[in-house]
Design an enzyme around this catalytic site. Structure first.
Site, PDB file in Angstrom:
ATOM      1  N   ALA A 169     -24.454   9.705  -0.004  1.00  0.00           N
ATOM      2  CA  ALA A 169     -24.403   8.319  -0.503  1.00  0.00           C
ATOM      3  C   ALA A 169     -25.673   7.542  -0.148  1.00  0.00           C
ATOM      4  O   ALA A 169     -26.018   6.568  -0.820  1.00  0.00           O
ATOM      5  CB  ALA A 169     -23.190   7.612   0.073  1.00  0.00           C
ATOM      6  N   ARG A 193       2.560  -2.565   3.870  1.00  0.00           N
ATOM      7  CA  ARG A 193       3.701  -3.467   4.078  1.00  0.00           C
ATOM      8  C   ARG A 193       4.223  -3.316   5.501  1.00  0.00           C
ATOM      9  O   ARG A 193       4.443  -4.289   6.204  1.00  0.00           O
ATOM     10  CB  ARG A 193       4.814  -3.136   3.071  1.00  0.00           C
ATOM     11  CG  ARG A 193       4.515  -3.653   1.688  1.00  0.00           C
ATOM     12  CD  ARG A 193       5.583  -3.244   0.711  1.00  0.00           C
ATOM     13  NE  ARG A 193       5.647  -1.783   0.560  1.00  0.00           N
ATOM     14  CZ  ARG A 193       6.105  -1.173  -0.510  1.00  0.00           C
ATOM     15  NH1 ARG A 193       6.547  -1.880  -1.526  1.00  0.00           N
ATOM     16  NH2 ARG A 193       6.134   0.135  -0.596  1.00  0.00           N
ATOM     17  N   VAL A 227      -6.520  10.481 -12.847  1.00  0.00           N
ATOM     18  CA  VAL A 227      -6.150  11.542 -13.805  1.00  0.00           C
ATOM     19  C   VAL A 227      -6.413  12.917 -13.201  1.00  0.00           C
ATOM     20  O   VAL A 227      -7.523  13.194 -12.736  1.00  0.00           O
ATOM     21  CB  VAL A 227      -6.943  11.408 -15.124  1.00  0.00           C
ATOM     22  CG1 VAL A 227      -6.493  12.473 -16.119  1.00  0.00           C
ATOM     23  CG2 VAL A 227      -6.779  10.023 -15.733  1.00  0.00           C
ATOM     24  N   ILE A 280      -9.364  16.999  -9.841  1.00  0.00           N
ATOM     25  CA  ILE A 280     -10.299  17.542 -10.845  1.00  0.00           C
ATOM     26  C   ILE A 280     -11.223  16.410 -11.313  1.00  0.00           C
ATOM     27  O   ILE A 280     -10.732  15.350 -11.708  1.00  0.00           O
ATOM     28  CB  ILE A 280      -9.550  18.089 -12.088  1.00  0.00           C
ATOM     29  CG1 ILE A 280      -8.475  19.102 -11.691  1.00  0.00           C
ATOM     30  CG2 ILE A 280     -10.530  18.710 -13.082  1.00  0.00           C
ATOM     31  CD1 ILE A 280      -7.615  19.578 -12.882  1.00  0.00           C
ATOM     32  N   VAL A 327      -2.172   9.195  -0.331  1.00  0.00           N
ATOM     33  CA  VAL A 327      -3.585   9.225  -0.751  1.00  0.00           C
ATOM     34  C   VAL A 327      -4.452   8.415   0.223  1.00  0.00           C
ATOM     35  O   VAL A 327      -5.579   8.819   0.549  1.00  0.00           O
ATOM     36  CB  VAL A 327      -3.740   8.706  -2.201  1.00  0.00           C
ATOM     37  CG1 VAL A 327      -5.174   8.849  -2.668  1.00  0.00           C
ATOM     38  CG2 VAL A 327      -2.805   9.459  -3.148  1.00  0.00           C
ATOM     39  N   GLY A 340      -1.492  15.498  -4.369  1.00  0.00           N
ATOM     40  CA  GLY A 340      -1.546  15.823  -2.939  1.00  0.00           C
ATOM     41  C   GLY A 340      -2.627  15.006  -2.241  1.00  0.00           C
ATOM     42  O   GLY A 340      -3.545  14.484  -2.881  1.00  0.00           O
ATOM     43  N   LYS A 349      -1.814   8.953 -17.908  1.00  0.00           N
ATOM     44  CA  LYS A 349      -3.073   9.714 -17.796  1.00  0.00           C
ATOM     45  C   LYS A 349      -3.646  10.044 -19.172  1.00  0.00           C
ATOM     46  O   LYS A 349      -4.862   9.988 -19.387  1.00  0.00           O
ATOM     47  CB  LYS A 349      -2.826  10.986 -16.985  1.00  0.00           C
ATOM     48  CG  LYS A 349      -2.488  10.693 -15.534  1.00  0.00           C
ATOM     49  CD  LYS A 349      -1.872  11.904 -14.854  1.00  0.00           C
ATOM     50  CE  LYS A 349      -1.584  11.640 -13.388  1.00  0.00           C
ATOM     51  NZ  LYS A 349      -0.747  12.678 -12.786  1.00  0.00           N
ATOM     52  N   LYS A 358      -3.021   5.162 -11.999  1.00  0.00           N
ATOM     53  CA  LYS A 358      -3.096   5.399 -13.461  1.00  0.00           C
ATOM     54  C   LYS A 358      -2.244   4.439 -14.248  1.00  0.00           C
ATOM     55  O   LYS A 358      -2.595   4.047 -15.359  1.00  0.00           O
ATOM     56  CB  LYS A 358      -2.756   6.843 -13.818  1.00  0.00           C
ATOM     57  CG  LYS A 358      -1.521   7.442 -13.169  1.00  0.00           C
ATOM     58  CD  LYS A 358      -1.848   7.968 -11.807  1.00  0.00           C
ATOM     59  CE  LYS A 358      -0.637   8.218 -10.947  1.00  0.00           C
ATOM     60  NZ  LYS A 358      -0.510   9.576 -10.526  1.00  0.00           N
ATOM     61  N   GLU A 371     -11.472   7.887 -10.834  1.00  0.00           N
ATOM     62  CA  GLU A 371     -11.416   9.348 -11.005  1.00  0.00           C
ATOM     63  C   GLU A 371     -10.080   9.939 -10.556  1.00  0.00           C
ATOM     64  O   GLU A 371      -9.544  10.860 -11.187  1.00  0.00           O
ATOM     65  CB  GLU A 371     -12.558   9.999 -10.205  1.00  0.00           C
ATOM     66  CG  GLU A 371     -12.660  11.498 -10.346  1.00  0.00           C
ATOM     67  CD  GLU A 371     -12.992  11.945 -11.765  1.00  0.00           C
ATOM     68  OE1 GLU A 371     -12.080  12.477 -12.419  1.00  0.00           O
ATOM     69  OE2 GLU A 371     -14.132  11.773 -12.222  1.00  0.00           O
TER      70      GLU A 371
HETATM   71  P1  NAP Z   1       2.561   6.195  -1.160  1.00  0.00           P
HETATM   72  O1  NAP Z   1       2.526   7.406  -0.315  1.00  0.00           O
HETATM   73  O2  NAP Z   1       3.867   5.634  -1.571  1.00  0.00           O
HETATM   74  O3  NAP Z   1       1.726   5.065  -0.414  1.00  0.00           O
HETATM   75  C1  NAP Z   1       1.654   3.746  -0.869  1.00  0.00           C
HETATM   76  C2  NAP Z   1       1.005   2.895   0.200  1.00  0.00           C
HETATM   77  O4  NAP Z   1       0.797   1.596  -0.359  1.00  0.00           O
HETATM   78  C3  NAP Z   1       1.836   2.727   1.463  1.00  0.00           C
HETATM   79  O5  NAP Z   1       0.998   2.686   2.568  1.00  0.00           O
HETATM   80  C4  NAP Z   1       2.506   1.367   1.232  1.00  0.00           C
HETATM   81  O6  NAP Z   1       2.781   0.694   2.439  1.00  0.00           O
HETATM   82  C5  NAP Z   1       1.399   0.630   0.501  1.00  0.00           C
HETATM   83  N1  NAP Z   1       1.921  -0.461  -0.308  1.00  0.00           N
HETATM   84  C6  NAP Z   1       2.760  -0.374  -1.352  1.00  0.00           C
HETATM   85  N2  NAP Z   1       3.014  -1.596  -1.841  1.00  0.00           N
HETATM   86  C7  NAP Z   1       2.320  -2.457  -1.078  1.00  0.00           C
HETATM   87  C8  NAP Z   1       2.171  -3.863  -1.071  1.00  0.00           C
HETATM   88  N3  NAP Z   1       2.809  -4.621  -1.953  1.00  0.00           N
HETATM   89  N4  NAP Z   1       1.361  -4.426  -0.152  1.00  0.00           N
HETATM   90  C9  NAP Z   1       0.722  -3.661   0.763  1.00  0.00           C
HETATM   91  N5  NAP Z   1       0.818  -2.322   0.805  1.00  0.00           N
HETATM   92  C10 NAP Z   1       1.610  -1.736  -0.101  1.00  0.00           C
HETATM   93  O7  NAP Z   1       1.736   6.406  -2.515  1.00  0.00           O
HETATM   94  P2  NAP Z   1       0.612   7.501  -2.811  1.00  0.00           P
HETATM   95  O8  NAP Z   1       1.264   8.779  -3.195  1.00  0.00           O
HETATM   96  O9  NAP Z   1      -0.404   7.493  -1.746  1.00  0.00           O
HETATM   97  O10 NAP Z   1       0.003   6.914  -4.181  1.00  0.00           O
HETATM   98  C11 NAP Z   1      -0.871   5.832  -4.183  1.00  0.00           C
HETATM   99  C12 NAP Z   1      -1.478   5.698  -5.584  1.00  0.00           C
HETATM  100  O11 NAP Z   1      -2.198   6.883  -5.896  1.00  0.00           O
HETATM  101  C13 NAP Z   1      -0.454   5.524  -6.718  1.00  0.00           C
HETATM  102  O12 NAP Z   1      -1.014   4.699  -7.709  1.00  0.00           O
HETATM  103  C14 NAP Z   1      -0.290   6.940  -7.260  1.00  0.00           C
HETATM  104  O13 NAP Z   1       0.123   6.970  -8.602  1.00  0.00           O
HETATM  105  C15 NAP Z   1      -1.709   7.444  -7.111  1.00  0.00           C
HETATM  106  N6  NAP Z   1      -1.868   8.891  -7.023  1.00  0.00           N
HETATM  107  C16 NAP Z   1      -1.101   9.602  -6.168  1.00  0.00           C
HETATM  108  C17 NAP Z   1      -1.316  10.969  -6.044  1.00  0.00           C
HETATM  109  C18 NAP Z   1      -0.509  11.824  -5.100  1.00  0.00           C
HETATM  110  O14 NAP Z   1      -0.665  13.043  -5.114  1.00  0.00           O
HETATM  111  N7  NAP Z   1       0.339  11.240  -4.278  1.00  0.00           N
HETATM  112  C19 NAP Z   1      -2.319  11.586  -6.806  1.00  0.00           C
HETATM  113  C20 NAP Z   1      -3.093  10.826  -7.678  1.00  0.00           C
HETATM  114  C21 NAP Z   1      -2.857   9.472  -7.769  1.00  0.00           C
HETATM  115  P3  NAP Z   1       4.173   0.892   3.202  1.00  0.00           P
HETATM  116  O15 NAP Z   1       4.238   2.348   3.540  1.00  0.00           O
HETATM  117  O16 NAP Z   1       4.028   0.020   4.398  1.00  0.00           O
HETATM  118  O17 NAP Z   1       5.249   0.480   2.259  1.00  0.00           O
HETATM  119  N1  HSE Z   2       2.785  12.182  -9.316  1.00  0.00           N
HETATM  120  C1  HSE Z   2       1.541  12.633  -9.822  1.00  0.00           C
HETATM  121  C2  HSE Z   2       1.656  14.088 -10.216  1.00  0.00           C
HETATM  122  C3  HSE Z   2       0.471  12.461  -8.787  1.00  0.00           C
HETATM  123  O1  HSE Z   2       2.578  14.759  -9.760  1.00  0.00           O
HETATM  124  O2  HSE Z   2       0.818  14.559 -10.989  1.00  0.00           O
HETATM  125  C4  HSE Z   2      -0.917  12.776  -9.298  1.00  0.00           C
HETATM  126  O3  HSE Z   2      -1.325  11.852 -10.235  1.00  0.00           O
END
Ligand code: NAP
Ligand code: HSE
Length: 438
Positions: free
Chosen positions: A33, A45, A132, A136, A14, A302, A205, A105, A129
């Site tokens: 904006a 990290r 969840v 959307i 994200v 995504g 969510k 979430k 936003e």
């Molecule tokens: P991700 O790909 O695992 O990325 C997490 C990022 O956070 C990485 O850059 C990681 O760094 C960094 N990070 C984790 N712990 C850290 C710490 N203690 N200190 C500093 N940096 C840290 O996760 P993501 O899929 O982008 O998801 C991020 C958030 O968005 C989550 O809350 C997830 O539930 C939410 N979300 C995700 C999606 C989706 O489609 N993926 C959709 C909606 C919401 P390193 O790589 O260096 O470890």
């Molecule tokens: N892991 C979550 C999903 C990301 O698949 O819906 C979006 O919140």
């Protein structure tokens, strides 16, 4: 005017999507904006990995605390995930007068009450936003677009990974593990994918949606949660034969008795739009008193779909930077001193219809015993099918649909059916919802 400076915590799926969208659409975003939005510091990290992924020009460190204390930064965007250190960092950002945007979430569902109270005391915004239904704009829709309505219930496919897995398994006969691995490669899944398949992510969510819809505090620990891992191909097939699809739904409903909060696989009539939401797409169906039913549909996970929601929040925050905090849209849609204390009902007090599948000995009188137990419990049967005997066993699968009944009543009836000498094992039960606009 100078651009608004943003600190980014996390540069994963994200985070990268957010930087990409901010860069690609910079001119349009600035026009919307009223000021530019500039990512001025990023914390991860593994800094080497982040730099090698095409983001060399960003100022990247492993010091998230420094980002949240940076005096130049007005908005902290938390895209790390997890509860800690995310919670502490968000609270520290608020304490330093920063606005916060988050896609987390889990953090909002479990610690949102504390975070919003801190933000309100500091006069800053916390926007979520992206937490969840991915891209959307469901939070804005409920919080602002439906503000005239009394919301009666909502039901949503709110986990993209789970819906992707169920669709691929049903349509292509693919293996569960294989599809889950693909969802992980595509960046859909949570860091711990059991959150997706066991319904925990959907429960996070649903907690948020229910608070926005009904004006109740966030109560994640009260959500009844079942995942998709026990759904079999046979159940998918029999459900289709009866005119239904199995969807993993989050359902929130309020009645005079209290609020229902539940996440579980659900049979839905095939003709409903929501039954035809496939792959990583999400959909939320909302029944509101003035507007009636509305359906919100789009990508549920995504990089760029989620970034779309993150950047929209950033634009919202920038637009309202100078507004009086007392005049902003409340975090949970209702004024914080006007939240209701409606009780959350235990699952035993919930009333639904059911799909039941059991294995019974193929001999006269067995089916009559089963139906008598259901009749004794005041459970009426809507449909019943008996299939061919299962190869190599004396048992035949019996599939039934029932009318609506209290879960506690169904529990008692199923215990009696399972105790019969002529039935084998546990009865499979999947709740069934018509989701009509009544
Ligand atoms: P991700 O790909 O695992 O990325 C997490 C990022 O956070 C990485 O850059 C990681 O760094 C960094 N990070 C984790 N712990 C850290 C710490 N203690 N200190 C500093 N940096 C840290 O996760 P993501 O899929 O982008 O998801 C991020 C958030 O968005 C989550 O809350 C997830 O539930 C939410 N979300 C995700 C999606 C989706 O489609 N993926 C959709 C909606 C919401 P390193 O790589 O260096 O470890
Ligand atoms: N892991 C979550 C999903 C990301 O698949 O819906 C979006 O919140």
């Amino acid at each position: 005017m100078n651009p608004v400076k943003v600190g980014l915590l996390g540069l994963g799926t994200v985070g990268r999507g957010t930087v990409t969208v901010l860069r690609r659409n910079a001119a349009e975003i600035t026009r919307r904006a009223g000021r530019g939005i500039q990512v001025s510091a990023v914390a991860v990290r593994d800094t080497a990995r982040a730099r090698s992924a095409g983001f060399e020009r960003l100022e990247i460190s492993d010091d998230a605390e420094r980002v949240v204390r940076d005096a130049e930064i007005s908005v902290v965007v938390e895209l790390m995930g997890g509860l800690e250190p995310a919670r502490t960092l968000v609270l520290n950002a608020i304490a330093h007068g920063k606005h916060v945007v988050t896609a987390n979430k889990a953090l909002i569902a479990l610690h949102g009450n504390e975070i919003f109270a801190a933000a309100q005391a500091q006069g800053v915004m916390v926007a979520f936003e992206a937490a969840v239904a991915g891209g959307i704009p469901i939070i804005k829709a409920i919080r602002e677009g439906l503000a005239a309505n009394r919301i009666e219930w909502l039901a949503g496919i709110i986990n993209g990974t789970g819906n992707f897995i169920m669709t691929e398994m049903r349509d292509k006969g693919r293996d569960f593990t294989d599809v889950l691995e693909e969802a992980q490669r595509l960046g859909y899944a949570e860091a711990d994918p059991t959150y997706d398949v066991e319904g925990i992510d959907a429960a996070h969510k649903l907690t948020i949606l229910a608070s926005l819809a009904f004006g109740v505090p966030l109560q994640f620990d009260r959500v009844y949660t079942e995942g998709i891992s026990h759904i079999t191909r046979a159940d998918v097939f029999y459900a289709e034969e009866l005119g239904y699809r199995i969807k993993h739904l989050g359902i929130a409903r309020r009645s005079a008795r209290g609020v229902e909060l539940r996440v579980h696989p659900t049979l839905v009539p095939q003709r409903r739009l929501i039954a035809n939401v496939e792959g990583v797409m999400n959909a939320v169906l909302i029944k509101a008193d003035a507007l009636g039913p509305t359906l919100y549909y789009g990508p549920g996970a995504g990089a760029e779909p989620t970034a779309s929601a993150v950047v929209a929040d950033l634009v919202d925050v920038v637009r309202t930077l100078t507004t009086d905090p007392g005049n902003r849209v409340p975090h949970l849609a209702f004024q914080s001193d006007a939240l209701s204390d409606d009780p959350v009902l235990p699952i035993s007090a919930v009333e639904t219809a059911y799909y039941l599948r059991l294995q019974a000995v193929d001999r006269p009188g067995v089916l009559a015993d089963v139906t008598r137990i259901l009749a004794d419990a005041d459970i009426s049967i809507e449909a019943i099918i008996q299939k061919e005997p299962t190869a190599g066993t004396p048992h035949v699968p019996i599939i039934m649909l029932t009318h609506r009944v209290l879960e506690s009543q169904m529990d008692k009836a199923l215990a009696r059916i399972e105790a019969l000498d002529t039935t084998q094992g546990k009865v499979t039960r999947i709740r069934l919802e018509m989701l009509n606009s009544a």
